[in-house]
Design a protein around this motif. Structure first.
Motif, PDB file in Angstrom:
ATOM      1  N   GLY A 288      -8.972  -6.170   0.751  1.00 15.31           N
ATOM      2  CA  GLY A 288      -8.158  -5.687   1.860  1.00 15.31           C
ATOM      3  C   GLY A 288      -6.680  -5.973   1.735  1.00 15.31           C
ATOM      4  O   GLY A 288      -5.900  -5.590   2.603  1.00 15.31           O
ATOM      5  N   THR A 289      -6.248  -6.620   0.667  1.00 13.83           N
ATOM      6  CA  THR A 289      -4.827  -6.858   0.458  1.00 13.83           C
ATOM      7  C   THR A 289      -4.229  -5.688  -0.320  1.00 13.83           C
ATOM      8  O   THR A 289      -4.944  -4.935  -0.981  1.00 13.83           O
ATOM      9  CB  THR A 289      -4.571  -8.167  -0.321  1.00 13.83           C
ATOM     10  OG1 THR A 289      -5.200  -8.084  -1.600  1.00 13.83           O
ATOM     11  CG2 THR A 289      -5.091  -9.373   0.446  1.00 13.83           C
TER      12      THR A 289
ATOM     13  N   LYS B 244      -2.924 -12.202   3.618  1.00 20.13           N
ATOM     14  CA  LYS B 244      -3.381 -11.443   4.777  1.00 20.13           C
ATOM     15  C   LYS B 244      -2.406 -10.328   5.130  1.00 20.13           C
ATOM     16  O   LYS B 244      -2.802  -9.227   5.465  1.00 20.13           O
ATOM     17  CB  LYS B 244      -3.550 -12.385   5.969  1.00 20.13           C
ATOM     18  CG  LYS B 244      -4.074 -11.683   7.200  1.00 20.13           C
ATOM     19  CD  LYS B 244      -4.284 -12.655   8.318  1.00 20.13           C
ATOM     20  CE  LYS B 244      -4.792 -11.928   9.552  1.00 20.13           C
ATOM     21  NZ  LYS B 244      -4.909 -12.791  10.676  1.00 20.13           N
TER      22      LYS B 244
ATOM     23  N   GLN C  57      -3.904  -4.085   8.306  1.00 20.93           N
ATOM     24  CA  GLN C  57      -5.254  -4.258   7.764  1.00 20.93           C
ATOM     25  C   GLN C  57      -6.198  -3.132   8.151  1.00 20.93           C
ATOM     26  O   GLN C  57      -7.036  -2.724   7.359  1.00 20.93           O
ATOM     27  CB  GLN C  57      -5.835  -5.604   8.215  1.00 20.93           C
ATOM     28  CG  GLN C  57      -5.182  -6.798   7.540  1.00 20.93           C
ATOM     29  CD  GLN C  57      -5.445  -6.806   6.055  1.00 20.93           C
ATOM     30  OE1 GLN C  57      -6.577  -6.680   5.620  1.00 20.93           O
ATOM     31  NE2 GLN C  57      -4.402  -6.938   5.263  1.00 20.93           N
TER      32      GLN C  57
END
Length: 195
Positions: A163-164, A27, A33
């Motif tokens: 999204g990493t 995450k 992010q």
């Protein structure tokens, strides 16, 4: 029996910690992010931004990165022309130039900055294509450092579709090596101890 139970409980706690740490790593790997999502949804990619910046600045790109400011997503591309450094901001939605900024002569650059595009070993857009092919993601940032005016390490930040992000060091042949977050700190500490 008590020792077996204690061993099982300890193993379970270690496994749960590892799973939680792994989820946190995935995450948080690469930071913000919202910025990564803005990058992944931008209609212009970094290669288009490099082309636009080279046309606007009249130079050759040596570094590029995605950024956001006041709700505007953009690429900042550093170019060099006739010994002068120019920073060009390209709108990530339209591909239009937001601004250009003369950064001055290359002789005023920091000692590890690229001051000659030949130090990259290949055009920046070509390095982006190599990094995306090898790393399996989209290049969010790419730059290089050199030592004593020789070719150095190409630093690449890749964003994955989930999204990493992951940082890599890329060799001239396109070989990618993942960069571990504490690796630079440990190396700096070793260098300081050696002095």
């Amino acid at each position: 029996m008590t020792r077996k139970l204690l061993t099982l409980l300890t193993a379970g706690a270690v496994s749960a910690t590892a799973l939680a740490g792994g989820a946190a790593f995935a995450k948080n790997d690469g930071g913000d992010q919202a910025e990564v999502q803005a990058f992944l949804s931008a209609s212009q990619d970094i290669t288009a931004a490099i082309s636009a910046a080279e046309a606007a600045g009249g130079g050759t790109a040596v570094a590029a990165e995605f950024g956001q400011s006041k709700g505007t997503a953009f690429y900042e591309v550093d170019t060099i022309a006739k010994g002068k450094q120019v920073s060009v901001e390209i709108d990530a939605s339209t591909g239009k130039v937001i601004q250009t900024k003369d950064e001055g002569d290359g002789d005023k650059a920091e000692k590890d900055d690229i001051t000659d595009p030949a130090q990259l070993g290949a055009p920046l857009a070509q390095l982006v294509a190599m990094a995306e092919k090898s790393g399996g993601g989209k290049v969010m940032a790419i730059s290089a450092d050199h030592d004593n005016a020789k070719s150095g390490v190409i630093e690449v930040e890749l964003a994955k579709s989930d999204g990493t992000t992951q940082d890599f060091a890329m060799a001239a042949d396109g070989t990618m090596t993942k960069v571990v977050a504490n690796q630079d700190e440990d190396q700096d500490g070793q260098d300081e101890d050696a002095d």
